[in-house]
Write a protein that holds these residues in place. Structure first.
Motif, PDB file in Angstrom:
ATOM      1  N   ILE A 118       0.670  -1.149  -0.144  1.00 27.64           N
ATOM      2  CA  ILE A 118      -0.047  -0.170  -0.101  1.00 27.64           C
ATOM      3  C   ILE A 118       0.824   1.290   0.071  1.00 27.64           C
ATOM      4  N   TYR A 119       0.703   2.080  -0.930  1.00 29.33           N
ATOM      5  CA  TYR A 119       1.027   3.588  -0.746  1.00 29.33           C
ATOM      6  C   TYR A 119       0.112   4.512  -0.578  1.00 29.33           C
ATOM      7  N   ILE A 120       0.468   5.601   0.062  1.00 25.45           N
ATOM      8  CA  ILE A 120      -0.704   6.646   0.178  1.00 25.45           C
ATOM      9  C   ILE A 120      -0.073   8.002   0.172  1.00 25.45           C
ATOM     10  N   PHE A 121      -0.551   8.829  -0.969  1.00 25.03           N
ATOM     11  CA  PHE A 121       0.117  10.187  -1.059  1.00 25.03           C
ATOM     12  C   PHE A 121      -0.759  11.224  -0.792  1.00 25.03           C
ATOM     13  N   ASP A 122      -0.370  12.299  -0.205  1.00 27.44           N
ATOM     14  CA  ASP A 122      -1.188  13.532  -0.026  1.00 27.44           C
ATOM     15  C   ASP A 122      -1.511  14.247  -1.423  1.00 27.44           C
ATOM     16  N   GLY A 123      -2.134  15.198  -1.023  1.00 27.09           N
ATOM     17  CA  GLY A 123      -2.552  16.091  -2.200  1.00 27.09           C
ATOM     18  C   GLY A 123      -1.480  16.919  -2.875  1.00 27.09           C
ATOM     19  N   SER A 124      -0.140  17.001  -2.213  1.00 30.46           N
ATOM     20  CA  SER A 124       0.836  17.487  -3.135  1.00 30.46           C
ATOM     21  C   SER A 124       1.883  16.444  -3.712  1.00 30.46           C
ATOM     22  N   GLY A 125       1.531  15.076  -3.432  1.00 25.84           N
ATOM     23  CA  GLY A 125       2.255  14.133  -3.998  1.00 25.84           C
ATOM     24  C   GLY A 125       3.407  13.652  -3.125  1.00 25.84           C
ATOM     25  N   ARG A 126       3.222  14.173  -1.917  1.00 28.87           N
ATOM     26  CA  ARG A 126       4.135  13.585  -0.834  1.00 28.87           C
ATOM     27  C   ARG A 126       3.828  12.307  -0.165  1.00 28.87           C
ATOM     28  N   LEU A 127       4.804  11.092  -0.051  1.00 28.79           N
ATOM     29  CA  LEU A 127       4.468   9.759   0.132  1.00 28.79           C
ATOM     30  C   LEU A 127       4.067   9.984   1.729  1.00 28.79           C
ATOM     31  N   THR A 128       2.813   9.601   2.011  1.00 32.35           N
ATOM     32  CA  THR A 128       2.496   9.742   3.504  1.00 32.35           C
ATOM     33  C   THR A 128       2.692   8.295   4.114  1.00 32.35           C
ATOM     34  N   TYR A 129       2.503   7.104   3.584  1.00 35.64           N
ATOM     35  CA  TYR A 129       2.510   5.755   4.034  1.00 35.64           C
ATOM     36  C   TYR A 129       2.741   4.792   3.265  1.00 35.64           C
ATOM     37  N   LYS A 130       3.783   3.973   3.616  1.00 29.76           N
ATOM     38  CA  LYS A 130       4.109   2.607   2.643  1.00 29.76           C
ATOM     39  C   LYS A 130       4.119   1.509   3.818  1.00 29.76           C
ATOM     40  N   GLY A 131       3.500   0.567   3.412  1.00 28.15           N
ATOM     41  CA  GLY A 131       3.280  -0.721   3.972  1.00 28.15           C
ATOM     42  C   GLY A 131       2.206  -1.661   3.614  1.00 28.15           C
ATOM     43  N   ASP A 132       1.846  -2.411   4.396  1.00 33.30           N
ATOM     44  CA  ASP A 132       0.707  -3.684   4.038  1.00 33.30           C
ATOM     45  C   ASP A 132      -0.058  -3.983   5.041  1.00 33.30           C
ATOM     46  N   ALA A 133      -0.130  -2.908   6.126  1.00 31.37           N
ATOM     47  CA  ALA A 133      -1.182  -3.082   7.070  1.00 31.37           C
ATOM     48  C   ALA A 133      -2.740  -2.936   6.583  1.00 31.37           C
ATOM     49  N   SER A 134      -3.585  -3.539   7.039  1.00 28.92           N
ATOM     50  CA  SER A 134      -4.772  -3.528   6.896  1.00 28.92           C
ATOM     51  C   SER A 134      -5.753  -2.482   7.587  1.00 28.92           C
ATOM     52  N   THR A 135      -4.948  -1.869   8.623  1.00 31.21           N
ATOM     53  CA  THR A 135      -5.511  -0.982   9.259  1.00 31.21           C
ATOM     54  C   THR A 135      -4.597   0.048   9.605  1.00 31.21           C
ATOM     55  N   ILE A 136      -4.950   1.177   9.210  1.00 26.88           N
ATOM     56  CA  ILE A 136      -3.884   2.453   9.072  1.00 26.88           C
ATOM     57  C   ILE A 136      -4.531   3.658  10.139  1.00 26.88           C
ATOM     58  N   ASN A 137      -3.751   4.232  10.938  1.00 28.79           N
ATOM     59  CA  ASN A 137      -4.052   5.114  11.877  1.00 28.79           C
ATOM     60  C   ASN A 137      -3.984   6.565  11.098  1.00 28.79           C
ATOM     61  N   VAL A 138      -4.920   7.217  10.873  1.00 30.29           N
ATOM     62  CA  VAL A 138      -4.822   8.613  10.072  1.00 30.29           C
ATOM     63  C   VAL A 138      -5.177   9.790  10.910  1.00 30.29           C
ATOM     64  N   SER A 139      -5.448   9.520  12.190  1.00 34.56           N
ATOM     65  CA  SER A 139      -5.873  10.622  12.967  1.00 34.56           C
ATOM     66  C   SER A 139      -4.981  11.657  12.923  1.00 34.56           C
ATOM     67  N   SER A 140      -3.662  11.746  12.840  1.00 37.01           N
ATOM     68  CA  SER A 140      -2.899  12.892  12.841  1.00 37.01           C
ATOM     69  C   SER A 140      -2.617  13.419  11.462  1.00 37.01           C
ATOM     70  N   TRP A 141      -3.202  12.698  10.718  1.00 33.02           N
ATOM     71  CA  TRP A 141      -3.071  13.374   9.217  1.00 33.02           C
ATOM     72  C   TRP A 141      -3.801  14.363   9.019  1.00 33.02           C
ATOM     73  N   SER A 142      -3.183  15.612   8.021  1.00 35.37           N
ATOM     74  CA  SER A 142      -3.972  16.800   7.883  1.00 35.37           C
ATOM     75  C   SER A 142      -5.422  16.388   6.930  1.00 35.37           C
ATOM     76  N   ALA A 143      -6.283  17.292   7.083  1.00 34.06           N
ATOM     77  CA  ALA A 143      -7.408  17.028   6.336  1.00 34.06           C
ATOM     78  C   ALA A 143      -7.235  17.340   4.696  1.00 34.06           C
ATOM     79  N   GLY A 144      -7.860  16.448   3.963  1.00 34.21           N
ATOM     80  CA  GLY A 144      -7.649  16.702   2.525  1.00 34.21           C
ATOM     81  C   GLY A 144      -7.818  15.550   1.716  1.00 34.21           C
ATOM     82  N   ASN A 145      -7.517  15.725   0.533  1.00 35.62           N
ATOM     83  CA  ASN A 145      -7.684  14.488  -0.417  1.00 35.62           C
ATOM     84  C   ASN A 145      -6.380  13.693  -0.552  1.00 35.62           C
ATOM     85  N   TYR A 146      -6.538  12.254  -0.515  1.00 33.63           N
ATOM     86  CA  TYR A 146      -5.188  11.559  -0.738  1.00 33.63           C
ATOM     87  C   TYR A 146      -5.550  10.465  -1.655  1.00 33.63           C
ATOM     88  N   THR A 147      -4.440  10.220  -2.420  1.00 34.05           N
ATOM     89  CA  THR A 147      -4.421   8.730  -3.459  1.00 34.05           C
ATOM     90  C   THR A 147      -3.798   7.574  -2.895  1.00 34.05           C
TER      91      THR A 147
END
Length: 612
Positions: A566-595
């Protein structure tokens, strides 16, 4: 020698015997010689030998000397047992000029500064005639040449705290060194200084927002602050400036009494501990009293003032006077210079140790103040803090300086140097990415030809964009297809693939560096090379993978991702998460759209995610 029955032995020739000798022997009395010239003999003078077991030190340091010359006309010590040491300075810790024994006459020697130190040691037996010598010195009896001060600041951008070197030179010697660290707010184009750190720079070219008026009408008039009510007997407008006993201070301002009345006076309080009180609690203040042609120093204790010193000074209405006041809480000395001439001074036997403000004060007149500055004393090395709470609190905009170092020096004969300034470019922020797209226009997810393209836009309002670097990899942040390549300031890039590997997803990495040398890394969500004649099964796989909840605020869950990365990118294209977890804590992430990119083998599925 080695004594019997001991557990320690002689440490050898490399032991620092000179230092060890001084540590274990009592320090001899130092004889001070302060006359400009004279004769210099051993303890036997001209008629007898020196004595056994002597430990003698002389410091030849005439007042206001710039150099000392010692000339030996005769010299005779017991060879290799009795020694004379000469040092270039006022202690035995100064550089050693030479070590002399026997009849090795030192001849004529001249110090590089205003002092020479002579040390003599004799052993416990056998004495000789010693020496006959004369000394002379170069004395500065007057000095009308101001000192010079030079700021050795490196050119270029400042991104973190730094140290600057300030060199002061003068024939008679520099006795006061002062620095002012200030900054410019790009929003208002106003120069000021951080009063919390003990500095002030008030030029009154925009507004009076830093000042608080307590009594009397104070306003901005012609790039100055003015009190326009002559009926005031104790006007008060103050500025917060923290002051303490860790350094000395220099207060500098320009002042004009603009009315023509009797008993006119105006000046400034410093080291105030309560500027809201009539006499500012505990403080000092300097008054220029025009009617009496006097410059006066007052001390305030428990809000009651006392005139402590007065000096004669011809004063005239509507004339501008530059006031410089120095105060050292360690010594208690206050010195007031009007138009760079020492006019009045006083030493407080119980000096104030702390204050939180300076305050303007007029009585029986109207007056203008301008160029109010508070300096602190310094050494040759000055530490500068670069941050929103430091000495330089603002980043440059469009490469315009927002930091300033101001230096001034005072010599032994009360001459002030001209002020020197050095402006600084400040930028501590990384560049900002507007977008990073796969393809040559809007973002694409797949290609059918072996050409990787990308386009982007970034900005830096402070030091501008310096350069872009591009890499291409089969995973985010890899450069296995194209190593990092400098493309200058181009915002469009293309690369022909050497092989046609259908089903491979290619990611473009972009390193953006601004003019200050600060960088950030961004990664595209990728473009997959597909065979137009064969499907990849991506649709079927995508239907088996679930991401929920969406939108999310605390956790996201992924189902059906066995053997996936799994790769998750924020709206500016910065890699926010990389891994294979089935549950990911996003409580500290900034609000917005992610890919969210989900890779399984050669297949890559993209999903959108919203963080609330």
């Amino acid at each position: 020698q080695h004594y019997p029955n001991q557990t320690h032995t002689d440490p050898g020739l490399n032991w620092n015997w000179e230092k060890y000798y001084r540590l274990i022997n009592n320090n001899p009395t130092i004889q001070s010689i302060t006359t400009a010239s004279g004769t210099f003999y051993d303890s036997g003078n001209t008629t007898a030998n020196y004595s056994d077991d002597e430990r003698l030190i002389w410091v030849i340091e005439p007042s206001n000397a710039t150099s000392v010359t010692l000339n030996f006309t005769s010299f005779d010590l017991e060879t290799d047992w009795d020694f004379l040491f000469l040092y270039d300075g006022n202690s035995i810790d100064a550089p050693l000029i030479g070590k002399y024994t026997g009849t090795n006459n030192p001849g004529s020697l001249t110090s590089t500064g205003g002092a020479l130190t002579v040390e003599f040691r004799s052993d416990c037996a056998t004495t000789h005639a010693g020496w006959d010598a004369t000394y002379s010195s170069e004395i500065v009896t007057t000095d009308e040449t101001p000192p010079s001060t030079l700021i050795s600041a490196e050119s270029g951008w400042r991104t973190t705290d730094f140290v600057t070197t300030i060199t002061d030179t003068d024939a008679s010697g520099v006795t006061g060194r002062y620095v002012l660290l200030s900054d410019r707010d790009p929003a208002t184009n106003t120069w000021s200084a951080n009063g919390n750190l003990g500095f002030a720079e008030e030029l009154f070219d925009v507004n009076l927002s830093n000042w608080t008026a307590v009594t009397g009408p104070f306003s901005l008039a012609g790039d100055a602050i003015t009190c326009s009510d002559a009926s005031q007997t104790n006007s008060n407008c103050y500025l917060i400036v923290n002051q303490d006993a860790t350094t000395a201070y220099l207060y500098s301002w320009d002042q004009i009494i603009t009315s023509n009345l009797t008993n006119q006076r105006a000046g400034m309080h410093f080291f105030c501990d309560d500027p809201t009180l009539p006499n500012r609690g505990n403080s000092y203040f300097v008054f220029l009293r025009e009617t009496d042609d006097a410059a006066q120093i007052y001390k305030v204790v428990n809000d009651t003032w006392t005139l402590v010193s007065s000096g004669t000074l011809p004063l005239a209405s509507n004339s501008s006077y530059n006031c410089k006041v120095t105060y050292d809480a360690g010594s208690g000395w206050i010195k007031c210079y009007i138009n760079d001439s020492l006019t009045v001074q006083w030493q407080d036997p119980e000096p104030l140790q702390a204050g939180n403000s300076i305050s303007l004060r007029t009585a029986g007149c109207t007056a203008n103040y301008d160029n109010i500055r508070v300096f602190r004393s310094r050494s040759e090395s000055v530490s500068v803090q670069v941050s929103p709470t430091g000495h330089m609190r603002y980043e440059s905009v469009n490469a315009q300086p927002t930091g300033r170092i101001r230096s001034v020096a005072l010599d032994l004969y009360e001459n002030w140097s001209a002020e020197q300034t050095e402006d600084c470019l400040i930028d501590w922020s990384i560049p900002q990415l507007t977008f990073l797209n796969d393809g040559n226009a809007a973002d694409i997810d797949s290609i059918t030809t072996a050409v990787i393209e990308g386009n982007w836009q970034a900005m830096d309002p402070h030091s501008a964009i310096g350069t872009y670097e591009v890499a291409i990899g089969t995973l985010p942040s890899l450069n296995d297809i194209l190593d990092w390549t400098n493309v200058g300031t181009n915002t469009l890039f293309s690369q022909i693939l050497s092989t046609t590997d259908y089903g491979t997803t290619y990611h473009m990495s972009l390193r953006v560096t601004n003019g200050a040398g600060l960088s950030d890394l961004f990664v595209s969500d990728g473009q997959t090379l597909v065979d137009p004649n064969a499907g990849l099964g991506i649709t079927e796989l995508s239907e088996q993978i679930f991401l929920y909840p969406n939108p999310a605020s605390d956790f996201i869950h992924l189902k059906g991702i066995a053997d996936c990365m799994i790769y998750i990118f924020d709206g500016s294209g910065r890699l926010t998460y990389k891994g294979d977890a089935s549950t990911i804590n996003v409580s500290s992430w900034s609000a917005g759209n992610y890919t969210v990119l989900i890779q399984k083998g050669s297949m890559l599925i993209k999903k959108s995610l919203m963080i609330q």
